[in-house]
Design a protein around this motif. Structure first.
Motif: not given
Lengths: 308, 107
Positions: A116-122, A241-242, A47-49
């Protein structure tokens, strides 16, 4: 399809920089090596350009080009790649049996490099508006927000880098972060503070994402005053974060309080012959270079474990 | 082997909306990492579903009007059309098995 009895010296789980580098080292030392990836090769860094801090690339390199080259390099040395999801690992004598959606594989040593997995805001509205204003990839989606106002939620390196990247398109970028200071590296912070298009709302959290067909405003809360207000915008880029992707491993290896795998100085887990590398292990600094370093170390030590 | 075909705006209605069989459209752009990861999976599916589903790619950079018509604000987005109507909308990288499920449903 895949022969369930197929045996490898080393099975690597996860195709990010840690797993790919482990693959280069393992395959180059003539160990039969299988890398298993459930999604796409490259890990989160795709995901990093632009990766600006990987040694040797003075002008930077995109995450996808960097990891694509690593995969090619490992494949050149004989590493095999399987696209499948790992469902569990069991121990059978000296062997580890890796169960996947594409069959079972036996390995003398296993390297866990699932990252790791990207965290959602929830928050309410996040899932409903994903792809309709809520995004987890500024590189992919920034251009859809030309001359529009957007927010980036988060204060780490990835979040602030995204905010800077988004100024190429958006008319205004508001960084929303729950703490009173950013976690991002100083050089990244300095760049963001100097950018007139970037505004900061610190000690502030997003409570709700609202809109009709797509996002048109968010509800935010100032943590100091408790005051709730609405912010009009078209896009919300979530980068909070993740979490280590260790759900399927919790009954197998010892984890720390954050769910990351505990390793010794050789990167071996609580189970002999199972190693962990990269973001998935406790104490990782979550950088491409450290993940790559871990991968090399885990592969070398896995080789030593196999040869006794 | 069948391959997804890059389609310009002018030909979209004819090729996608008037198609006799279901159509999968891959909205992508060259700058997008995950899009480049989705591409080989879509290529494979185009081969496996040859004759049952048509596969097209829309470069959102060159064809912003189609992307905005279908509310695409995130790429990669895969939309499956049946009789001119979008019946499935998948945002972000999805494993092949999940895409197959959506295609099976549309057939």
């Amino acid at each position: 399809m895949n022969n369930p009895q197929k045996k490898y010296d080393i099975v690597i789980i996860g195709g990010g920089p840690a797993g790919l580098t482990a693959g280069i080292y393992a395959a180059r030392s003539r160990q039969s090596t299988l890398l298993i990836e459930k999604g796409a090769i490259g890990g989160q860094i795709i995901n990093a350009a632009m990766v600006e801090n990987y040694p040797g690339y003075t002008d930077g390199i995109s995450g996808i080009d960097l990891t694509g080259a690593m995969h090619k390099q490992a494949t050149k040395f004989g590493m095999e790649t399987l696209y499948a999801e790992v469902t569990g690992i069991t121990i059978s004598g000296d062997l580890k049996i890796v169960r996947t959606s594409g069959g079972d594989f036996a390995a003398a040593a296993v390297i866990l490099a699932g990252g790791s997995e990207r965290q959602k805001l929830g928050v309410s509205g996040e899932a409903a508006f994903t792809g309709r204003g809520v995004s987890y990839c500024a590189t992919c989606d920034g251009a859809f927000f030309r001359d529009k106002e957007v927010a980036v939620v988060g204060g780490g390196n990835a979040a602030i880098t995204e905010a800077i990247e988004l100024t190429r398109f958006a008319s205004r970028v508001t960084v929303i972060h729950r703490r009173n200071e950013l976690r991002a590296t100083k050089i990244v912070q300095e760049k963001a503070f100097a950018d007139p298009k970037i505004k900061f709302l610190l000690e502030t959290v997003v409570e709700e994402i609202l809109g009709n067909n797509s996002v048109d405003r968010i509800k935010i809360r100032d943590l100091k005053s408790g005051q709730v207000s609405l912010l009009k915008l078209s896009g919300v880029f979530v980068n909070v974060g993740s979490q280590p992707a260790t759900g399927y491993l919790k009954d197998l290896v010892k984890l720390d309080n954050n769910g990351a795998i505990i390793v010794d100085e050789r990167l071996e887990t609580s189970v002999p012959g199972i190693f962990a590398a990269g973001d998935i292990r406790s104490g990782s600094i979550r950088q491409v270079i450290s993940a790559a370093g871990d991968g090399a170390m885990a592969a070398v030590n896995a080789g030593k474990y196999i040869s006794g | 082997m069948a391959k997804p075909v890059e389609i310009p705006e002018a030909k979209f209605d004819e090729a996608v909306l008037k198609a006799k069989i279901p159509v999968l459209v891959d909205f992508w752009a060259p700058w997008c990492g995950p899009c480049r990861m989705v591409a080989p999976v879509v290529d494979e599916l185009a081969g496996e579903y040859d004759g049952k589903v048509s596969f097209f790619k829309v470069n959102v950079d060159d064809n912003p009007a189609i992307a905005s018509r279908y509310g695409v604000m995130s790429i990669p987005t895969l939309i499956i059309f049946k009789s001119g109507q979008p019946v499935a909308n998948m945002v972000g990288f999805r494993p092949k098995a999940e895409l197959k499920k959506s295609l099976e449903k549309a057939i």
